[in-house]
Motif scaffolding. Structure first.
Motif, short mmCIF file in Angstrom:
data_model
loop_
_atom_site.label_atom_id
_atom_site.label_comp_id
_atom_site.label_asym_id
_atom_site.label_seq_id
_atom_site.Cartn_x
_atom_site.Cartn_y
_atom_site.Cartn_z
N HIS A 1 -32.79 62.91 3.73
CA HIS A 1 -32.61 61.58 3.12
C HIS A 1 -33.97 60.94 2.88
N LEU A 2 -34.63 61.37 1.85
CA LEU A 2 -35.98 60.87 1.57
C LEU A 2 -35.98 59.40 1.20
N TRP A 3 -34.86 58.90 0.67
CA TRP A 3 -34.80 57.51 0.23
C TRP A 3 -34.96 56.52 1.39
N VAL A 4 -34.77 56.96 2.60
CA VAL A 4 -34.88 56.07 3.76
C VAL A 4 -36.26 55.43 3.84
N LEU B 1 -39.51 51.10 4.44
CA LEU B 1 -40.74 50.82 5.21
C LEU B 1 -41.19 49.36 5.13
N PRO B 2 -41.21 48.72 3.94
CA PRO B 2 -41.68 47.33 3.88
C PRO B 2 -40.65 46.30 4.30
N LEU B 3 -39.46 46.72 4.73
CA LEU B 3 -38.41 45.76 5.09
C LEU B 3 -38.84 44.76 6.16
N PRO B 4 -39.51 45.15 7.25
CA PRO B 4 -39.94 44.14 8.25
C PRO B 4 -40.87 43.08 7.66
N LEU B 5 -41.77 43.47 6.74
CA LEU B 5 -42.67 42.49 6.13
C LEU B 5 -41.90 41.49 5.28
N LEU C 1 -41.43 55.65 12.72
CA LEU C 1 -40.83 56.79 13.41
C LEU C 1 -39.30 56.70 13.41
N VAL C 2 -38.76 55.49 13.53
CA VAL C 2 -37.31 55.34 13.46
C VAL C 2 -36.79 55.74 12.08
N LEU C 3 -37.51 55.33 11.03
CA LEU C 3 -37.12 55.73 9.68
C LEU C 3 -37.24 57.24 9.49
N ALA C 4 -38.27 57.83 10.10
CA ALA C 4 -38.43 59.28 10.02
C ALA C 4 -37.24 59.99 10.66
N ALA C 5 -36.73 59.45 11.77
CA ALA C 5 -35.56 60.04 12.41
C ALA C 5 -34.32 59.88 11.54
N LEU C 6 -34.17 58.69 10.92
CA LEU C 6 -33.01 58.45 10.05
C LEU C 6 -33.04 59.31 8.80
#
Length: 335
Positions: A9-12, A16-20, A75-80
Motif C-alpha cells: 500500500h504505497l499510497w499510505v 506523512l504531512p498529516l500531523p503538520l 515508522l507507523v506509516l511504514a508498517a501500515l
C-alpha cells in the motif's frame, strides 16, 4: 528461492504531512491547571491597580522530541503500508478430471501366457506393471480403482495421491473379487463413484479378458447409464481372441466404447498394452488449470516495533532528565 521487496500500500505515505496539517489547522488544546495561591495576592492587586486576567502557558517541545515524533509517525506509516518479501510464483496443479480404472481380476487373469523381461508371467502381473507407469503419468487427475470378478469393489476412491493409488494397486491380486467376470457390475460401480463427485470430466478405463457372465446388470445397460452421466469409457481387451480358450467378447467391449464416445483397444501382449496406454494419454491429455501461488513474508512488525521502541526510549530519556533535575533542585541547584 529469491524474493523481491514490495510495498503493498504505497499510497499510505501520502499521509506523512498529516500531523503538520493538524498542527496548523486545528486550534490548540487548552487545559486548566492549578496555580500557586499567594497569601498577599489580593493586596498586591490593590496596590498595583491591575485587573487579574487569565493566562496560558505553552509547553514547547525541544528538537529531540520533535524528531522522535516525526520518526515514529513515519515508522507507523511504514508498517501500515505492509512491506513484504514476495517470492517467485509457484505453479500448482489443480485437478481437472476423475479418471477411473476398472480392472478384471477374475481367475482368467492368472493365465501364464504373457512375457515380462523375457520370462513367462501372468496376465495380471503384466497389466499391473504397465499400469504403474500409466498412473504416475496422470499427474493432475484424480485417480480411482475398481476391481471386479464375480463382484465389483472400490479399491481406491478418487484421489490426487497417485502414490497411494499405486500402493492399492499392488495389494490387489487375482481371485480377490471372485472367479467370474461381471463387466456390468464394474461399470455400474464406477457410475456410482462418479455420481458422488462434483468434477464434470469423467473417464473410465475398463480392462478385461473375458465375457460377461452376469445376469443382474448387463454391460450395455450399464454403459447406457454411464452415457447418460457423460462418462467416457475406453475399453481394453486382454489376450488374443484368435487363440483357443479365449473368452474375450470384443463385440461387447466395442459397443460399450461406442455408446460412451470412447474407444476400444486390443492388447495381445505387454508391449501392445503399453502402446495402448500411450494412445489413451494422447486421447485424454493432461489438461489442468494452474494456480499461481506467490509466497509472501510480511515485514510490518519491523517498523512497528521500531516505532514502539523509539517512543519507549524517548519516554525513558524524558523521565531520566526530570529525575536529574529533581535531584539537582533538592541539592539546591537549578537547571
Amino acid at each position: 528461492m529469491p524474493s523481491n521487496f514490495e510495498i503493498a500500500h504505497l499510497w499510505v505515505f501520502w499521509l506523512l504531512p498529516l500531523p503538520l496539517l493538524i498542527y496548523w489547522l486545528l486550534p490548540p488544546l487548552r487545559m486548566k491547571s492549578a496555580s500557586i495561591t499567594l497569601p498577599v495576592y489580593e493586596k498586591a492587586v490593590g496596590y498595583t491597580g491591575e485587573k487579574p486576567r487569565k493566562s496560558a502557558l505553552v509547553k514547547r517541545k525541544n528538537f529531540f522530541q520533535w524528531l522522535v515524533l516525526a520518526l515514529s509517525w513515519a515508522l507507523v506509516l511504514a508498517a501500515l503500508s505492509s512491506p513484504q518479501l514476495v517470492g517467485e510464483p509457484e505453479m500448482k496443479v489443480k485437478t481437472s478430471r476423475n479418471f477411473l480404472i476398472a480392472a478384471d481380476i477374475s481367475f482368467s487373469m492368472a493365465q501364464n501366457d504373457w512375457v515380462i523381461d523375457g520370462q513367462k508371467a501372468r496376465r495380471w502381473d503384466a497389466v499391473k506393471e504397465v499400469m504403474h507407469d500409466f498412473i504416475q503419468k496422470r499427474q493432475g487427475d484424480r485417480m480411482g480403482l475398481v476391481f471386479f470378478g464375480s463382484n465389483a469393489y472400490v479399491q481406491a476412491p478418487f484421489t490426487p495421491d497417485l502414490v497411494t493409488v499405486t500402493e492399492m494397486l499392488d495389494e490387489a491380486d487375482v481371485g480377490m473379487a471372485g472367479q467370474m467376470t461381471h463387466i456390468g457390475k464394474a461399470i455400474a460401480k464406477g457410475v456410482g463413484m462418479f455420481e458422488k463427485d462434483t468434477i464434470e470430466t469423467k473417464v473410465m478405463l475398463l480392462l478385461t479378458d473375458g465375457i460377461d457372465s452376469g445376469d443382474d446388470v448387463l454391460p450395455l445397460d450399464a454403459a447406457d447409464m454411464a452415457a447418460k452421466d457423460s462418462i467416457m469409457i475406453y475399453t481394453i481387451g486382454i489376450g488374443d481372441p484368435g487363440k483357443s480358450g479365449s473368452d474375450l467378447d470384443e463385440r461387447t467391449l466395442q459397443d460399450i466404447a461406442d455408446m460412451t464416445h470412447g474407444q476400444y483397444f486390443l492388447a495381445k501382449d505387454e508391449s501392445r498394452l503399453a502402446e495402448i496406454y500411450a494412445e489413451v494419454d494422447k486421447l485424454e491429455p493432461i489438461e489442468y488449470e494452474e494456480m499461481e501461488n506467490r509466497p509472501v513474508t510480511l515485514l510490518y512488525y519491523y517498523p512497528l516495533g521500531a516505532a514502539l521502541g523509539l517512543l519507549l526510549f524517548s519516554a525513558f530519556i524524558g523521565s531520566l532528565v526530570q529525575l536529574i533535575r529533581a535531584l539537582k533542585r533538592r541539592e539546591g541547584g537549578y537547571v
